[in-house]
Design a protein around this motif. Structure first.
Motif, PDB file in Angstrom:
ATOM      1  N   GLY A  90      15.914  -5.273  12.681  1.00  0.00           N
ATOM      2  CA  GLY A  90      14.920  -5.228  11.607  1.00  0.00           C
ATOM      3  C   GLY A  90      13.717  -4.437  12.112  1.00  0.00           C
ATOM      4  N   VAL A  91      13.164  -3.609  11.272  1.00  0.00           N
ATOM      5  CA  VAL A  91      11.983  -2.833  11.679  1.00  0.00           C
ATOM      6  C   VAL A  91      10.845  -3.209  10.723  1.00  0.00           C
ATOM      7  CG1 VAL A  91      11.178  -0.549  12.381  1.00  0.00           C
ATOM      8  CG2 VAL A  91      13.641  -0.997  12.210  1.00  0.00           C
ATOM      9  N   PRO A  92       9.698  -3.622  11.273  1.00  0.00           N
ATOM     10  CA  PRO A  92       8.663  -4.200  10.400  1.00  0.00           C
ATOM     11  C   PRO A  92       7.922  -3.173   9.560  1.00  0.00           C
ATOM     12  CG  PRO A  92       7.860  -4.120  12.654  1.00  0.00           C
ATOM     13  CD  PRO A  92       9.306  -3.660  12.691  1.00  0.00           C
ATOM     14  N   LYS A  93       7.632  -3.540   8.342  1.00  0.00           N
ATOM     15  CA  LYS A  93       6.856  -2.738   7.394  1.00  0.00           C
ATOM     16  C   LYS A  93       6.425  -3.616   6.248  1.00  0.00           C
ATOM     17  CE  LYS A  93       8.272  -2.425   3.990  1.00  0.00           C
ATOM     18  NZ  LYS A  93       8.349  -2.734   2.535  1.00  0.00           N
ATOM     19  N   THR A  94       5.154  -3.727   6.004  1.00  0.00           N
ATOM     20  CA  THR A  94       4.667  -4.309   4.758  1.00  0.00           C
ATOM     21  C   THR A  94       3.149  -4.265   4.708  1.00  0.00           C
ATOM     22  OG1 THR A  94       4.432  -6.267   3.385  1.00  0.00           O
ATOM     23  CG2 THR A  94       4.819  -6.678   5.701  1.00  0.00           C
ATOM     24  N   VAL A  95       2.618  -3.800   3.575  1.00  0.00           N
ATOM     25  CA  VAL A  95       1.162  -3.825   3.416  1.00  0.00           C
ATOM     26  C   VAL A  95       0.651  -5.259   3.300  1.00  0.00           C
ATOM     27  CG1 VAL A  95       1.006  -1.553   2.325  1.00  0.00           C
ATOM     28  CG2 VAL A  95       1.253  -3.584   0.877  1.00  0.00           C
ATOM     29  N   ASP A  96       1.552  -6.192   3.027  1.00  0.00           N
ATOM     30  CA  ASP A  96       1.132  -7.585   2.836  1.00  0.00           C
ATOM     31  C   ASP A  96       0.760  -8.286   4.144  1.00  0.00           C
ATOM     32  OD1 ASP A  96       1.559  -7.311   0.131  1.00  0.00           O
ATOM     33  OD2 ASP A  96       3.623  -8.039   0.234  1.00  0.00           O
ATOM     34  N   ASP A 139       1.994  -9.421  15.455  1.00  0.00           N
ATOM     35  CA  ASP A 139       0.537  -9.621  15.297  1.00  0.00           C
ATOM     36  C   ASP A 139       0.039  -8.990  13.999  1.00  0.00           C
ATOM     37  OD1 ASP A 139      -2.152 -10.323  16.450  1.00  0.00           O
ATOM     38  OD2 ASP A 139      -2.415  -8.169  16.165  1.00  0.00           O
ATOM     39  N   CYS A 140       0.642  -7.877  13.627  1.00  0.00           N
ATOM     40  CA  CYS A 140       0.278  -7.219  12.366  1.00  0.00           C
ATOM     41  C   CYS A 140       1.491  -6.411  11.915  1.00  0.00           C
ATOM     42  CB  CYS A 140      -0.942  -6.310  12.546  1.00  0.00           C
ATOM     43  SG  CYS A 140      -0.679  -4.991  13.748  1.00  0.00           S
ATOM     44  N   CYS A 141       1.434  -5.894  10.699  1.00  0.00           N
ATOM     45  CA  CYS A 141       2.584  -5.189  10.148  1.00  0.00           C
ATOM     46  C   CYS A 141       2.240  -3.731   9.878  1.00  0.00           C
ATOM     47  CB  CYS A 141       3.020  -5.828   8.834  1.00  0.00           C
ATOM     48  SG  CYS A 141       3.459  -7.559   9.016  1.00  0.00           S
ATOM     49  N   PRO A 142       3.053  -2.790  10.347  1.00  0.00           N
ATOM     50  CA  PRO A 142       2.812  -1.382  10.019  1.00  0.00           C
ATOM     51  C   PRO A 142       2.703  -1.208   8.501  1.00  0.00           C
ATOM     52  CG  PRO A 142       4.445  -1.544  11.740  1.00  0.00           C
ATOM     53  CD  PRO A 142       4.177  -2.950  11.272  1.00  0.00           C
ATOM     54  N   GLY A 143       1.679  -0.503   8.082  1.00  0.00           N
ATOM     55  CA  GLY A 143       1.390  -0.324   6.659  1.00  0.00           C
ATOM     56  C   GLY A 143       0.111  -1.046   6.269  1.00  0.00           C
ATOM     57  N   PHE A 144      -0.115  -2.184   6.914  1.00  0.00           N
ATOM     58  CA  PHE A 144      -1.300  -2.971   6.559  1.00  0.00           C
ATOM     59  C   PHE A 144      -2.600  -2.304   7.021  1.00  0.00           C
ATOM     60  CE2 PHE A 144      -4.488  -6.136   7.976  1.00  0.00           C
ATOM     61  CZ  PHE A 144      -4.931  -6.507   6.712  1.00  0.00           C
ATOM     62  N   GLY A 145      -2.617  -1.811   8.240  1.00  0.00           N
ATOM     63  CA  GLY A 145      -3.854  -1.231   8.776  1.00  0.00           C
ATOM     64  C   GLY A 145      -4.377  -0.101   7.903  1.00  0.00           C
ATOM     65  N   SER A 146      -3.468   0.680   7.334  1.00  0.00           N
ATOM     66  CA  SER A 146      -3.905   1.814   6.515  1.00  0.00           C
ATOM     67  C   SER A 146      -4.427   1.366   5.161  1.00  0.00           C
ATOM     68  CB  SER A 146      -2.768   2.824   6.359  1.00  0.00           C
ATOM     69  OG  SER A 146      -2.490   3.415   7.616  1.00  0.00           O
ATOM     70  N   VAL A 147      -3.778   0.390   4.542  1.00  0.00           N
ATOM     71  CA  VAL A 147      -4.300  -0.097   3.265  1.00  0.00           C
ATOM     72  C   VAL A 147      -5.620  -0.829   3.514  1.00  0.00           C
ATOM     73  CG1 VAL A 147      -3.095  -2.316   3.115  1.00  0.00           C
ATOM     74  CG2 VAL A 147      -3.603  -1.100   1.055  1.00  0.00           C
ATOM     75  N   ALA A 148      -5.736  -1.453   4.673  1.00  0.00           N
ATOM     76  CA  ALA A 148      -6.996  -2.119   5.035  1.00  0.00           C
ATOM     77  C   ALA A 148      -8.113  -1.089   5.164  1.00  0.00           C
ATOM     78  CB  ALA A 148      -6.822  -2.880   6.347  1.00  0.00           C
ATOM     79  N   LYS A 149      -7.793   0.017   5.800  1.00  0.00           N
ATOM     80  CA  LYS A 149      -8.803   1.065   5.988  1.00  0.00           C
ATOM     81  C   LYS A 149      -9.193   1.688   4.645  1.00  0.00           C
ATOM     82  CE  LYS A 149      -9.703   5.242   8.677  1.00  0.00           C
ATOM     83  NZ  LYS A 149     -10.111   5.170  10.084  1.00  0.00           N
ATOM     84  N   TYR A 150      -8.196   1.993   3.839  1.00  0.00           N
ATOM     85  CA  TYR A 150      -8.468   2.559   2.509  1.00  0.00           C
ATOM     86  C   TYR A 150      -9.373   1.619   1.715  1.00  0.00           C
ATOM     87  CZ  TYR A 150      -7.620   3.819  -2.398  1.00  0.00           C
ATOM     88  OH  TYR A 150      -7.772   4.142  -3.727  1.00  0.00           O
ATOM     89  N   THR A 151      -9.087   0.341   1.795  1.00  0.00           N
ATOM     90  CA  THR A 151      -9.841  -0.649   1.020  1.00  0.00           C
ATOM     91  C   THR A 151     -11.274  -0.772   1.524  1.00  0.00           C
ATOM     92  OG1 THR A 151      -7.809  -1.846   0.515  1.00  0.00           O
ATOM     93  CG2 THR A 151      -9.851  -3.067   0.282  1.00  0.00           C
TER      94      THR A 151
END
Lengths: 425, 425
Positions: free
Chosen positions: A143-149, A156-168
């Motif tokens: 399994g390879v992690p990915k989710t903005v959620d 510790d964190c999910c790839p995709g989240f940091g970028s939506v966090a930054k955009y927000t």
């Protein structure tokens, strides 16, 4: 054994698929997978539209893509091979699908399967990891992690989240500068609705836009707390009276005390549908009705999770790293694991990738710690800042064309010739 | 004559004010004004919250700001001195306001007034330019162009528009990559609502995201055309059947054949208000009701006009240039003019700044040429592309902090000591 099977340790092909809602960096993971596999001499097939492509024998031969096209995936948002929302049933409930997958795997000598997604995808990868034992087909599933959620367990964190966090955080900061300058005669309350049906991770990230009672966002509404109308309105009023204006960031999943989504409880469209949705317009109407303030609201929806132009460097690097690690784990013979991000230090921020058992991840959900929400329920704590701050650090370089638009790659996505009869999932 | 008045050609102070809705580059204009005036040894006061600050004698001394703070205005969105929506009446209708302004100007030896805004602000600047003759106070008034609506007469384009155009094109491109990858099992129709109550300039700019029938945006809805439900639905259906998904960009000002805004005609909030607004949810509900497609919609609102992180280089340069030119014109003794952008070549794109009479600009509105909308009403023409394409070219560099956020400046905005009794506009 397939006639094309080679005898080396890396004999066979690797199948990669994207699953669930896409992100602005999921293709960076694809780039990590393909580059690592190429370096090891392993061919990567991609399933078109996630696991559906595997069931339909609708495969893409990524070896037809140039090295520069694969590199360009590192900065291209969306899912380059197509994604899907499709959950495999259990072996007992739908044995035919598992048998079909094995047929497809066997026909194309697929010995490694990498499934890039969230909780449901981890479940799919886990189920497939067991078919070696249950159905006698030898395959390694990662399994390879990915989710903005940001709601996967263990990592510790999910790839995709940091970028939506930054955009927000950037959007909250910018729009608040706009509101501040107009507040004297115009909008006094601005409401930004962000994704997060069940957890307030993205809403919390908006809190990075400022610190202190007078800095925007002045109010964050989390799905973790029942919406308290009186307390909300009192806070809006106090903020407008003190600061002159008020920025509210609301998670789409905000619910009332009865557990209903505010977005559904408060508004109906012309046809009587509740799904028209949007908690922001409901809050805006409330502010207008009860306090009389002029308002504006924004709902960036897909813009927030596809905004590669504002991606976080840390996030883009982690997305690439989990892709590479997944290939390493697969080729090393690991099965039923996921490369997860382990934080070894907050300041300076340090992280590494480690394998974790899918059994500990599939179908679980990581909630945002209660300690991340301030006591009054409207903001984030120092602990939340310590966790969130490193994830939006650094900018991720993006080539722009002469036309002023980001140069996103469109892959050829050449189909692999099908060898089997059609199958309707 | 004020005792502080000096005898040189540049004796006196300059007053700068921001007006109307702000943009991501209006502060670049402020930087152009202040840097040019400083270079000529002229002190710049800024009115807090636009013309209101002038009426209230609420002035800011920009000489208290460091050179680096002023330079940082070039990349800081919002209105650094506050803006307002306030239209001066005619001299006949409200002589007291004009007399008050002259009192304030005289008390602070203000000999030049630069008003940075759209149509209404050009009108205010024009009215004030005449008080030398009508009320005997010698002042030079310059209008400085600014509006995301791109609807000022004479000038080829308006500072602020190029950046919102670029943001919109990028967002359309990115969100469409997201939709494309999910369409097989999820969202088939994505609707992006953009600003533009009376003219479709911003919606048209979304068309730069792609070219050709299959590229997003597949449908643009302009306020210039009455909404044709049947034609719209037929185009959505045909696009989904051919491409697999469909991106719609809709101007907030889309109206039905009866001239009502769709946003108001189609939906009511829980309190029965029409102002809840948003044409996107109305279109989304229609698509769901009549075609059954899963949809998503986005409404970036203020995010689009404050997105300095995605600003256009051309736009940022023009915003700065009109500020510098305004100072040159004022100090050269010109009155009742606006520095406008003159396009001298499409390809390569070339432009220059020239003075134009405010009388030709005030209260006029530049419509989008009919020739910019394709015959079917759902897209832009080659002529529109020739006009729009240069305006989003180039990226405008932005310093980011270690925290991963743009380093926007917060000015000191030190108040000038008031010398007059209070005045309530």
């Amino acid at each position: 054994m397939s006639p094309v099977r080679r005898s080396s340790a890396t004999a066979g092909n690797l199948l990669y698929a994207q699953s669930g809602g896409v992100t602005s960096v999921i293709n960076a993971t694809a780039a990590g997978v393909i580059e690592a596999a190429r370096a090891r001499g392993v061919k990567v097939y991609a399933a078109r539209n996630g696991i559906l492509g595997a069931l339909r024998e609708d495969l893409i031969d990524t070896s037809k893509e140039t090295a520069s096209a694969i590199t360009a995936l590192r900065h291209t948002p969306g899912g380059a091979f197509g994604s899907c929302r499709y959950k495999l049933k259990s072996l007992a409930d739908n044995r035919a699908e598992y048998e079909r997958l094995i047929e497809v795997f066997r026909a194309h000598d697929i010995r490694w399967f990498l499934y890039n997604g969230g909780n449901d995808s981890a479940d799919t990868a886990l189920k497939l990891s067991q078919i070696g034992k249950t159905l006698g087909y030898d395959i390694r599933c990662i399994g390879v992690p990915k989710t903005v959620d940001n709601d996967l367990a263990v990592t510790d964190c999910c790839p995709g989240f940091g970028s939506v966090a930054k955009y927000t955080a950037i959007s909250t900061l910018e729009a608040s500068l706009d509101v501040a300058s107009m507040a004297e005669t115009s909008t006094k309350v601005f409401i930004l609705e962000v994704m997060g049906r069940h957890a307030g991770w993205i809403a919390a990230a908006a809190g990075l836009a400022g610190e202190g009672a007078d800095a925007a966002p002045h109010i964050i509404l989390f799905p973790e707390n029942a919406f308290d109308e009186a307390a909300f309105l009192a806070r809006v009023k106090a903020t407008v009276e003190r600061v002159g204006w008020c920025t509210v960031v609301a998670s789409e999943g905000v619910r009332n005390a009865a557990g209903q989504f505010l977005a559904e409880a408060g508004t109906r469209d012309a046809f009587g549908h509740a799904q028209l949705g949007g908690v922001a317009p409901v809050l805006a109407a409330l502010v207008k009705e009860k306090l009389g303030y002029k308002y504006h609201w924004a709902l960036p929806d897909y813009l927030q999770r596809s905004a590669r132009h504002a991606a976080s460097k840390v996030d883009a690097e982690q997305a690439f790293a989990v892709g590479r690690a997944a290939v390493d784990y697969a080729l090393a013979g690991m099965n039923a694991v996921m490369p997860v991000i382990v934080r070894t230090s907050d300041a300076p921020y340090r992280w590494k990738i480690e394998p974790a058992p899918l059994a500990k991840i599939a179908n679980r959900e990581k909630k945002m710690p209660r300690s991340f929400i301030s006591r009054d329920g409207f903001g984030i704590t120092a602990a939340a800042r310590r966790y969130l701050a490193p994830l939006i650090r650094g900018e991720a370089p993006l080539p722009y064309g002469r036309n002023g638009l980001p140069s996103y790659v469109q892959l050829k996505n050449a189909a692999v010739t099908a060898r089997l009869p059609a199958f309707k999932p």
